[in-house]
Design a protein around this motif. Structure first.
Motif, PDB file in Angstrom:
ATOM      1  N   ARG A 138      16.346  -4.086  12.067  1.00 27.39           N
ATOM      2  CA  ARG A 138      16.043  -3.959  13.502  1.00 27.39           C
ATOM      3  C   ARG A 138      16.500  -5.188  14.280  1.00 27.39           C
ATOM      4  N   LEU A 139      16.405  -6.364  13.663  1.00 30.33           N
ATOM      5  CA  LEU A 139      16.842  -7.578  14.345  1.00 30.33           C
ATOM      6  C   LEU A 139      18.346  -7.578  14.565  1.00 30.33           C
ATOM      7  N   SER A 140      19.086  -7.238  13.530  1.00 37.35           N
ATOM      8  CA  SER A 140      20.543  -7.207  13.657  1.00 37.35           C
ATOM      9  C   SER A 140      21.171  -6.519  12.445  1.00 37.35           C
ATOM     10  N   PRO A 141      21.587  -5.268  12.603  1.00 36.49           N
ATOM     11  CA  PRO A 141      22.293  -4.606  11.498  1.00 36.49           C
ATOM     12  C   PRO A 141      23.560  -5.379  11.110  1.00 36.49           C
ATOM     13  N   LEU A 142      24.269  -5.882  12.103  1.00 37.41           N
ATOM     14  CA  LEU A 142      25.481  -6.644  11.836  1.00 37.41           C
ATOM     15  C   LEU A 142      25.168  -7.905  11.032  1.00 37.41           C
ATOM     16  N   GLY A 143      24.133  -8.640  11.441  1.00 38.89           N
ATOM     17  CA  GLY A 143      23.752  -9.857  10.722  1.00 38.89           C
ATOM     18  C   GLY A 143      23.336  -9.572   9.294  1.00 38.89           C
ATOM     19  N   LEU A 144      22.537  -8.513   9.100  1.00 37.87           N
ATOM     20  CA  LEU A 144      22.058  -8.171   7.761  1.00 37.87           C
ATOM     21  C   LEU A 144      23.207  -7.772   6.841  1.00 37.87           C
ATOM     22  N   PHE A 145      24.053  -6.867   7.300  1.00 37.07           N
ATOM     23  CA  PHE A 145      25.113  -6.385   6.417  1.00 37.07           C
ATOM     24  C   PHE A 145      26.211  -7.424   6.219  1.00 37.07           C
ATOM     25  N   ASN A 146      26.419  -8.325   7.181  1.00 35.81           N
ATOM     26  CA  ASN A 146      27.340  -9.443   6.954  1.00 35.81           C
ATOM     27  C   ASN A 146      26.804 -10.352   5.853  1.00 35.81           C
ATOM     28  N   ALA A 147      25.506 -10.626   5.884  1.00 34.03           N
ATOM     29  CA  ALA A 147      24.910 -11.475   4.850  1.00 34.03           C
ATOM     30  C   ALA A 147      24.994 -10.800   3.483  1.00 34.03           C
ATOM     31  N   LEU A 148      24.651  -9.510   3.424  1.00 32.24           N
ATOM     32  CA  LEU A 148      24.720  -8.790   2.144  1.00 32.24           C
ATOM     33  C   LEU A 148      26.155  -8.692   1.631  1.00 32.24           C
ATOM     34  N   ALA A 149      27.123  -8.616   2.548  1.00 33.29           N
ATOM     35  CA  ALA A 149      28.529  -8.537   2.139  1.00 33.29           C
ATOM     36  C   ALA A 149      28.957  -9.782   1.376  1.00 33.29           C
ATOM     37  N   GLY A 164       0.789  -1.230   0.000  1.00 32.77           N
ATOM     38  CA  GLY A 164       0.000   0.000   0.000  1.00 32.77           C
ATOM     39  C   GLY A 164       0.815   1.272   0.000  1.00 32.77           C
ATOM     40  N   SER A 165       2.132   1.156  -0.107  1.00 29.39           N
ATOM     41  CA  SER A 165       2.944   2.384  -0.098  1.00 29.39           C
ATOM     42  C   SER A 165       3.430   2.702  -1.501  1.00 29.39           C
ATOM     43  N   GLN A 166       3.734   3.942  -1.705  1.00 27.19           N
ATOM     44  CA  GLN A 166       4.387   4.348  -2.941  1.00 27.19           C
ATOM     45  C   GLN A 166       5.833   3.893  -2.845  1.00 27.19           C
ATOM     46  N   ARG A 167       6.459   3.647  -3.950  1.00 27.09           N
ATOM     47  CA  ARG A 167       7.830   3.126  -3.932  1.00 27.09           C
ATOM     48  C   ARG A 167       8.817   4.062  -3.223  1.00 27.09           C
ATOM     49  N   HIS A 168       8.573   5.344  -3.206  1.00 22.96           N
ATOM     50  CA  HIS A 168       9.550   6.284  -2.674  1.00 22.96           C
ATOM     51  C   HIS A 168       9.273   6.716  -1.242  1.00 22.96           C
ATOM     52  N   ASP A 169       8.093   6.406  -0.683  1.00 21.94           N
ATOM     53  CA  ASP A 169       7.745   7.022   0.596  1.00 21.94           C
ATOM     54  C   ASP A 169       8.154   6.251   1.841  1.00 21.94           C
ATOM     55  N   SER A 170       8.515   4.980   1.740  1.00 19.92           N
ATOM     56  CA  SER A 170       8.937   4.261   2.942  1.00 19.92           C
ATOM     57  C   SER A 170       9.897   3.134   2.572  1.00 19.92           C
ATOM     58  N   PRO A 171      10.790   2.802   3.503  1.00 19.22           N
ATOM     59  CA  PRO A 171      11.734   1.699   3.248  1.00 19.22           C
ATOM     60  C   PRO A 171      10.995   0.364   3.181  1.00 19.22           C
ATOM     61  N   PRO A 172      11.575  -0.619   2.517  1.00 18.05           N
ATOM     62  CA  PRO A 172      10.953  -1.940   2.416  1.00 18.05           C
ATOM     63  C   PRO A 172      10.775  -2.581   3.796  1.00 18.05           C
ATOM     64  N   THR A 173       9.633  -3.211   4.016  1.00 12.63           N
ATOM     65  CA  THR A 173       9.276  -3.767   5.320  1.00 12.63           C
ATOM     66  C   THR A 173      10.251  -4.835   5.796  1.00 12.63           C
ATOM     67  N   ILE A 174      10.546  -5.817   4.965  1.00 11.04           N
ATOM     68  CA  ILE A 174      11.424  -6.903   5.410  1.00 11.04           C
ATOM     69  C   ILE A 174      12.833  -6.381   5.648  1.00 11.04           C
ATOM     70  N   PHE A 175      13.292  -5.465   4.815  1.00  6.69           N
ATOM     71  CA  PHE A 175      14.607  -4.867   5.039  1.00  6.69           C
ATOM     72  C   PHE A 175      14.652  -4.206   6.415  1.00  6.69           C
ATOM     73  N   LEU A 176      13.624  -3.430   6.762  1.00  4.53           N
ATOM     74  CA  LEU A 176      13.593  -2.769   8.072  1.00  4.53           C
ATOM     75  C   LEU A 176      13.558  -3.776   9.221  1.00  4.53           C
ATOM     76  N   ARG A 177      12.781  -4.825   9.061  1.00  4.42           N
ATOM     77  CA  ARG A 177      12.717  -5.846  10.115  1.00  4.42           C
ATOM     78  C   ARG A 177      14.065  -6.516  10.313  1.00  4.42           C
ATOM     79  N   LEU A 178      14.724  -6.859   9.213  1.00  2.00           N
ATOM     80  CA  LEU A 178      16.050  -7.466   9.312  1.00  2.00           C
ATOM     81  C   LEU A 178      17.034  -6.496   9.962  1.00  2.00           C
TER      82      LEU A 178
END
Length: 166
Positions: free
Chosen positions: A112-123, A96-110
């Motif tokens: 919030r759970l662990s920035p270190l875990g998320l960016f290690n996985a993306l690395a 229900g959001s426009q593409r530019h108005d809010s960050p992706p939901t799953i990205f935000l949840r990940l």
């Protein structure tokens, strides 16, 4: 994962970990002593949260989850399409959001759970030779990310991550 669906397990794990985080009082109200030296809170000590980020990292490295096939019979290596599936789910715009108005939901949840875990996985997408090759493959080029809906490349992935955290 043996059926080639990597997005559904990701959504299930993220949902369960998010519910776990809501029930964890130390995550809701950080207190002195709850933050670890590396900046991560006690939630990363939860086995389910660690498995979530381990799942992402293994998939991004195109390695079977949870074990390599030689260690566990029946384990299947993900193909380049797994990376595309996971990234599309992670960067899918909020409902229900426009593409530019809010960050992706799953990205935000990940995040919030662990920035270190998320960016290690993306690395792993940048450091693993098989992952880098997979991102450049034809299967990955059918994947589009971000508001501009650019084809998946390491550069477009970087811009999409940057746009999600901006």
């Amino acid at each position: 994962c043996a059926l080639g669906d990597y997005g559904s397990p990701l959504e299930l794990l993220v949902g369960e970990c998010t519910q776990l985080a809501k029930r964890c009082p130390s995550v809701q109200k950080p207190q002195e002593g709850n933050v670890r030296p590396n900046g991560e809170g006690p939630l990363l000590e939860c086995i389910l949260v660690r498995k979530l980020f381990y799942f992402l990292q293994r998939c991004f490295e195109l390695r079977a989850f949870p074990l390599d096939p030689r260690d566990g019979p029946g384990m299947v290596h993900p193909g380049p399409g797994a990376i595309s599936q996971l990234l599309q789910r992670i960067f899918k715009p909020a409902a229900g959001s426009q593409r530019h108005d809010s960050p992706p939901t799953i990205f935000l949840r990940l995040l919030r759970l662990s920035p270190l875990g998320l960016f290690n996985a993306l690395a792993a997408l940048y450091t693993s030779p098989s992952a880098s090759h997979a991102v450049r493959s034809e299967a990955a080029n059918r994947c589009v990310l971000g508001a501009a809906e650019e084809p998946l490349t390491l550069n477009s992935l970087f811009r999409t991550i940057e746009g999600a955290v901006a």
